[in-house]
Design a protein around this motif. Structure first.
Motif, PDB file in Angstrom:
ATOM      1  N   CYS A 242       0.827  -1.207   0.000  1.00 43.61           N
ATOM      2  CA  CYS A 242       0.000   0.000   0.000  1.00 43.61           C
ATOM      3  C   CYS A 242       0.860   1.255   0.000  1.00 43.61           C
ATOM      4  O   CYS A 242       1.983   1.262   0.520  1.00 43.61           O
ATOM      5  CB  CYS A 242      -0.924   0.011   1.226  1.00 43.61           C
ATOM      6  N   CYS A 246      -1.733  -0.023   5.664  1.00 44.37           N
ATOM      7  CA  CYS A 246      -2.135  -1.369   5.245  1.00 44.37           C
ATOM      8  C   CYS A 246      -2.765  -2.082   6.430  1.00 44.37           C
ATOM      9  O   CYS A 246      -2.263  -2.019   7.555  1.00 44.37           O
ATOM     10  CB  CYS A 246      -0.931  -2.156   4.722  1.00 44.37           C
ATOM     11  N   MET A 254      -6.278  -4.716   3.137  1.00 45.11           N
ATOM     12  CA  MET A 254      -6.948  -3.479   2.770  1.00 45.11           C
ATOM     13  C   MET A 254      -5.980  -2.329   2.928  1.00 45.11           C
ATOM     14  O   MET A 254      -5.200  -2.283   3.892  1.00 45.11           O
ATOM     15  CB  MET A 254      -8.187  -3.246   3.638  1.00 45.11           C
ATOM     16  N   CYS A 255      -6.012  -1.410   1.968  1.00 48.51           N
ATOM     17  CA  CYS A 255      -5.181  -0.217   2.033  1.00 48.51           C
ATOM     18  C   CYS A 255      -6.035   0.968   2.482  1.00 48.51           C
ATOM     19  O   CYS A 255      -7.214   1.073   2.124  1.00 48.51           O
ATOM     20  CB  CYS A 255      -4.563   0.084   0.663  1.00 48.51           C
ATOM     21  N   ASN A 256      -5.447   1.840   3.267  1.00 44.17           N
ATOM     22  CA  ASN A 256      -6.111   3.077   3.651  1.00 44.17           C
ATOM     23  C   ASN A 256      -5.155   4.242   3.454  1.00 44.17           C
ATOM     24  O   ASN A 256      -3.941   4.051   3.371  1.00 44.17           O
ATOM     25  CB  ASN A 256      -6.625   3.011   5.096  1.00 44.17           C
ATOM     26  N   CYS A 257      -5.700   5.415   3.360  1.00 46.78           N
ATOM     27  CA  CYS A 257      -4.914   6.603   3.043  1.00 46.78           C
ATOM     28  C   CYS A 257      -4.950   7.597   4.194  1.00 46.78           C
ATOM     29  O   CYS A 257      -5.890   7.606   5.000  1.00 46.78           O
ATOM     30  CB  CYS A 257      -5.445   7.260   1.770  1.00 46.78           C
ATOM     31  N   ASN A 258      -3.931   8.436   4.234  1.00 48.61           N
ATOM     32  CA  ASN A 258      -3.879   9.484   5.232  1.00 48.61           C
ATOM     33  C   ASN A 258      -4.950  10.532   4.939  1.00 48.61           C
ATOM     34  O   ASN A 258      -5.526  10.578   3.854  1.00 48.61           O
ATOM     35  CB  ASN A 258      -2.495  10.127   5.235  1.00 48.61           C
ATOM     36  N   GLU A 259      -5.208  11.369   5.924  1.00 47.13           N
ATOM     37  CA  GLU A 259      -6.198  12.418   5.753  1.00 47.13           C
ATOM     38  C   GLU A 259      -5.800  13.332   4.605  1.00 47.13           C
ATOM     39  O   GLU A 259      -4.633  13.740   4.484  1.00 47.13           O
ATOM     40  CB  GLU A 259      -6.336  13.221   7.053  1.00 47.13           C
ATOM     41  N   GLU A 262      -7.239  10.021  -1.067  1.00 50.22           N
ATOM     42  CA  GLU A 262      -8.237   9.008  -1.344  1.00 50.22           C
ATOM     43  C   GLU A 262      -7.600   7.859  -2.099  1.00 50.22           C
ATOM     44  O   GLU A 262      -6.584   8.037  -2.788  1.00 50.22           O
ATOM     45  CB  GLU A 262      -9.411   9.588  -2.133  1.00 50.22           C
ATOM     46  N   LEU A 263      -8.192   6.673  -1.969  1.00 46.41           N
ATOM     47  CA  LEU A 263      -7.658   5.467  -2.580  1.00 46.41           C
ATOM     48  C   LEU A 263      -7.926   5.495  -4.081  1.00 46.41           C
ATOM     49  O   LEU A 263      -9.043   5.765  -4.523  1.00 46.41           O
ATOM     50  CB  LEU A 263      -8.292   4.231  -1.944  1.00 46.41           C
ATOM     51  N   CYS A 270      -2.459   5.953  -3.188  1.00 50.59           N
ATOM     52  CA  CYS A 270      -3.263   7.046  -2.667  1.00 50.59           C
ATOM     53  C   CYS A 270      -3.019   8.299  -3.496  1.00 50.59           C
ATOM     54  O   CYS A 270      -1.863   8.626  -3.812  1.00 50.59           O
ATOM     55  CB  CYS A 270      -2.936   7.311  -1.200  1.00 50.59           C
TER      56      CYS A 270
END
Length: 473
Positions: A242, A246, A254-259, A262-263, A270
């Motif tokens: 990611c 991650c 699943m990947c997530n993004c910082n504030e 967006e993915l 991101c």
């Protein structure tokens, strides 16, 4: 030797249908010789025989009556002094027909003693339909006499004398053999058929059956354990797939993004989130997108308020950040300022204060002019909502019997304003149409005084200068 004798028990049926008592036929005895006493004791029966008290002699043991003497689907065939396990198809072969007429056996006469030698029994009229065991007195079935006189096991699998199906595997046993199947196969109807291990859940996830075996595999996101059957979850986050954060899940991740991000469509990278595109009201003036965030900016003459979104006017007159001279007066308005020069009254007006000019009644030139002109300044935001009251004027001196009329004398060419009289001595300037800036408007607001008692009519003017800002704040 008595142990070398072969005994066969026969029941003879007479012509009248009566069964005669059992008699003993000795193969190898002289017909003139008979047995008058038991030949053996209960303790001297050889292997494969047991002592029969009714007959008073050793008789063959039927091993085939034992529970499961042969493995699988092998057929048990009793032999004199032993037994043999044969494949089920062994007896599918046709036997040679046996003559139905059997010779009447002859029995020897009893004598006082048993001689040391015996004569052979007469030859059989027909060959028996079961396998003949040769020399049974020496070794039991499945054994062969060695040179040293001992009985050694015959390896039917080695000598290829077994009757196993070609799909089976021969396993030698003591005195015989067993037909079995290799691992991964089982015996069905005499044939070795492949076992479908996948039907019995040998694999935890994916299973592929192959001849005699099987192969396990795992779904994506899992790794086959060393036992080649179970699967363990793969922590994909260890490989940093990611762009930002991650989160490992069972069989996936699943990947997530910082504030502020967006993915992307690939689910791993991101991309910056353009917050400014969300709403035009995010910032009061202008929104500037930045990586992972945004910022608001204000036009010249404003500063960013504490909420980081609103714009507040900079009062250049209070901060001293202006270019006005000491003779001038600094006037601040939304988004800017102006420097007002000292008041200069146009003749025949004379200055009576720093913001008022007067035309004396004694002066003939002032007959048709306003008695006083008062100078006022105000600011107005561009595009301000309407209608709205923006300015109020009122008579400061009242005369008995007089009344007052309020009106816009000049500067209202676009009809953006009108005067609404609120009382006998006051009125309010109302903005009726939005005004876009920047621009400067000058309105002459006239108050007419009428006194019919003394037949007097005069007027006073407020010269209102309106600075309309460029922005609506």
């Amino acid at each position: 030797m008595l142990a070398a004798l072969v005994f066969t028990l026969l029941c003879i049926q007479s012509a009248h249908g009566q069964v005669t008592p059992l008699t003993l036929l000795h193969y190898g005895l002289n017909p003139s010789q008979t047995l008058t006493a038991p030949l053996v004791s209960p303790q001297s029966c050889p292997y494969g025989f047991e002592y029969n008290r009714n007959l008073g002699q050793c008789s063959d043991v039927n091993e085939c009556s034992w529970p499961q003497p042969c493995q699988g689907e092998m057929l048990c065939v009793n032999r004199i002094g032993g037994y043999q396990c044969l494949s089920s198809d062994y007896y599918d072969r046709p036997y040679r027909r046996v003559s139905p007429a059997q010779p009447e056996p002859s029995y020897p006469e009893p004598s006082d003693r048993i001689p040391d030698t015996f004569a052979r029994a007469p030859a059989r009229a027909a060959e028996p339909s079961y396998p003949i065991v040769s020399n049974p007195a020496l070794c039991t079935l499945g054994y062969a006499l060695a040179a040293d006189g001992t009985c050694n096991d015959i390896d039917e699998c080695e000598t290829n004398s077994h009757h196993c199906n070609p799909t089976q595997v021969c396993i030698n046993t003591a005195g015989g053999y067993t037909c079995s199947c290799t691992e991964g196969y089982w015996l069905i109807a005499g044939q070795c058929q492949d076992i479908d291990e996948c039907r019995y859940g040998y694999c935890e996830q994916l299973c592929a059956n192959v001849a005699g075996s099987y192969s396990c595999s795992c779904n994506p996101g899992f790794l086959l354990n060393p036992d080649s059957r179970t699967c363990q979850d793969v922590n994909e986050c260890d490989e940093r797939p990611c762009g930002h954060g991650c989160l490992n899940t069972y069989g996936s991740f699943m990947c997530n993004c910082n504030e502020g991000y967006e993915l992307a469509s690939d689910g791993t990278t991101c991309i910056d989130l353009d917050e400014c595109s969300f709403s035009e009201f995010l910032c009061q003036f202008r929104c500037v997108n930045t990586p992972g965030s945004f910022s608001c900016i204000c036009p010249p003459g404003y500063y960013l308020y504490e909420d980081s979104r609103s714009c507040e006017d900079v009062n250049e007159c209070d901060t001293g950040n202006n270019t006005c001279t000491t003779e001038q007066v600094c006037f601040n308005f939304q988004g800017g300022y102006t420097c007002l020069n000292p008041l200069q009254c146009q003749p025949p007006y004379i200055a009576v204060s720093d913001n008022q000019c007067m035309c004396s009644a004694e002066n003939p030139a002032c007959r048709d002019l306003a008695f006083t002109v008062l100078y006022r300044h105000m600011d107005l935001s561009s595009g301000r909502s309407v209608p709205v009251d923006i300015f109020q004027m009122q008579a400061t001196t009242r005369y008995p019997g007089a009344f007052y009329i309020f009106q816009i004398k000049s500067g209202n060419s676009g009809r953006e304003f009108y005067m609404r009289q609120t009382s006998n001595v006051s009125a309010t300037l109302v903005l009726t149409r939005p005004i876009k800036g920047p621009q400067v408007l000058v309105l002459d607001l006239e108050m007419v005084t009428v006194n019919n008692v003394i037949n007097f009519r005069g007027s006073s003017i407020i010269r209102l200068t309106i600075y309309v800002s460029e922005h609506p704040f």
